[in-house]
Design a protein around this motif. Structure first.
Motif, mmCIF file in Angstrom:
data_model
loop_
_atom_site.group_PDB
_atom_site.id
_atom_site.type_symbol
_atom_site.label_atom_id
_atom_site.label_comp_id
_atom_site.label_asym_id
_atom_site.label_seq_id
_atom_site.Cartn_x
_atom_site.Cartn_y
_atom_site.Cartn_z
ATOM 1 N N ARG A 173 2.600 4.548 -3.326
ATOM 2 C CA ARG A 173 1.966 4.995 -4.567
ATOM 3 C C ARG A 173 1.628 3.743 -5.352
ATOM 4 O O ARG A 173 2.277 2.707 -5.185
ATOM 5 C CB ARG A 173 2.929 5.871 -5.354
ATOM 6 N N ASN A 174 0.639 3.826 -6.201
ATOM 7 C CA ASN A 174 0.312 2.668 -7.037
ATOM 8 C C ASN A 174 -0.161 3.139 -8.402
ATOM 9 O O ASN A 174 -0.328 4.340 -8.636
ATOM 10 C CB ASN A 174 -0.713 1.753 -6.353
ATOM 11 N N SER A 175 -0.363 2.171 -9.288
ATOM 12 C CA SER A 175 -0.674 2.493 -10.683
ATOM 13 C C SER A 175 -2.090 3.036 -10.893
ATOM 14 O O SER A 175 -2.429 3.468 -11.990
ATOM 15 C CB SER A 175 -0.424 1.275 -11.575
ATOM 16 N N GLY B 25 -2.500 2.313 0.258
ATOM 17 C CA GLY B 25 -2.105 2.285 -1.155
ATOM 18 C C GLY B 25 -1.203 1.133 -1.527
ATOM 19 O O GLY B 25 -0.865 0.958 -2.698
ATOM 20 N N CYS B 26 -0.782 0.325 -0.547
ATOM 21 C CA CYS B 26 0.087 -0.828 -0.820
ATOM 22 C C CYS B 26 -0.762 -2.077 -1.043
ATOM 23 O O CYS B 26 -1.859 -2.201 -0.490
ATOM 24 C CB CYS B 26 1.018 -1.106 0.360
ATOM 25 N N GLU C 113 4.437 0.629 -5.540
ATOM 26 C CA GLU C 113 5.811 1.052 -5.828
ATOM 27 C C GLU C 113 6.865 0.056 -5.354
ATOM 28 O O GLU C 113 8.042 0.193 -5.686
ATOM 29 C CB GLU C 113 6.086 2.431 -5.234
ATOM 30 N N LEU C 114 6.456 -0.959 -4.604
ATOM 31 C CA LEU C 114 7.392 -2.012 -4.208
ATOM 32 C C LEU C 114 7.421 -3.149 -5.226
ATOM 33 O O LEU C 114 8.128 -4.134 -5.039
ATOM 34 C CB LEU C 114 7.016 -2.563 -2.828
ATOM 35 N N GLY C 115 6.647 -3.006 -6.296
ATOM 36 C CA GLY C 115 6.655 -4.011 -7.355
ATOM 37 C C GLY C 115 5.617 -5.096 -7.188
ATOM 38 O O GLY C 115 5.602 -6.063 -7.952
ATOM 39 N N TYR C 116 4.727 -4.982 -6.206
ATOM 40 C CA TYR C 116 3.673 -5.987 -6.010
ATOM 41 C C TYR C 116 2.495 -5.687 -6.932
ATOM 42 O O TYR C 116 2.055 -4.540 -7.049
ATOM 43 C CB TYR C 116 3.170 -5.994 -4.560
ATOM 44 N N LYS D 261 -9.267 -5.318 -4.978
ATOM 45 C CA LYS D 261 -9.903 -5.631 -3.686
ATOM 46 C C LYS D 261 -8.875 -5.926 -2.597
ATOM 47 O O LYS D 261 -9.178 -5.871 -1.414
ATOM 48 C CB LYS D 261 -10.877 -6.806 -3.833
ATOM 49 N N ASP D 262 -7.609 -6.240 -3.004
ATOM 50 C CA ASP D 262 -6.563 -6.563 -2.028
ATOM 51 C C ASP D 262 -5.617 -5.385 -1.775
ATOM 52 O O ASP D 262 -4.524 -5.567 -1.221
ATOM 53 C CB ASP D 262 -5.753 -7.777 -2.496
#
Length: 202
Positions: free
Chosen positions: A73-75, A99-100, A85-88, A93-94
């Protein structure tokens, strides 16, 4: 004949006085009962068991952030930056198709607190979420959840885990605003910390 007797009775003032008195007693009794019910309901709402803990759903189970994960999941909403969701944090574009963030990309950084102040307020939403996801922020977030005001319960009891909590916490909330329309600190309005942003002089 009965109608005449009734008219005579109604003409007498004492009969009217009795009718008025009974009506007044009925009105006052009804009003007092309603007031008692209101006070009882309000008291029930105000009485809280100090030992009662709110059943927060939040799970702090990210563990080792280098674990294998097939989907992130992402913002989502950032035009340039996103946080997974791993804090990256990475540039849009990257972002990989799952979704990571692509951790090999030059723009990717994990648990980054860039633009964040010591009080946990940041000027960039994605950095706020990333910083909030640091494992060492768990005690701070747990303290916040256990002390959360009644108004926050509906929002924060709905979140399922650390990532959802950070997304919700970093969104601009009433804590960031004064007079409902002015930011306390327009440069640092996204907060994961316990305190509202420092109020800057106008």
């Amino acid at each position: 004949h009965a109608m005449m007797v009734l008219r005579r009775l109604l003409r007498k003032r004492w009969v009217l006085g009795v009718v008025f008195g009974l009506s007044l007693i009925y009105f006052l009794t009804s009003t007092l009962k309603q007031e008692e019910r209101t006070i009882r309901d309000r008291t029930l709402l105000e009485v809280k068991d100090p030992d009662h803990r709110i059943p927060w759903k939040v799970r702090f189970n990210l563990g080792n952030s280098s674990r294998q994960i097939s989907q992130c999941r992402n913002s989502i909403q950032g035009k340039v930056l996103l946080t997974d969701e791993l804090g990256y944090v990475c540039e849009r574009k990257d972002l990989l198709v799952n979704g990571c963030c692509n951790v090999q990309a030059p723009s990717s950084r994990q648990f980054i607190c860039k633009s964040c102040l010591a009080n946990g307020c940041c000027s960039i939403y994605e950095y706020c979420v990333s910083c909030c996801l640091q494992p060492d922020k768990q005690p701070l977030l747990e303290r916040f959840l256990n002390r959360a005001a009644e108004g926050f319960q509906n929002l924060f009891t709905a979140v399922e885990d650390h990532f959802e909590l950070c997304l919700a916490k970093c969104r601009t909330s009433s804590q960031s605003v004064q007079h409902e329309n002015t930011y306390r600190n327009p440069q640092a309005k996204y907060c994961y910390g316990e305190s509202p942003p420092e109020l800057l002089p106008i």
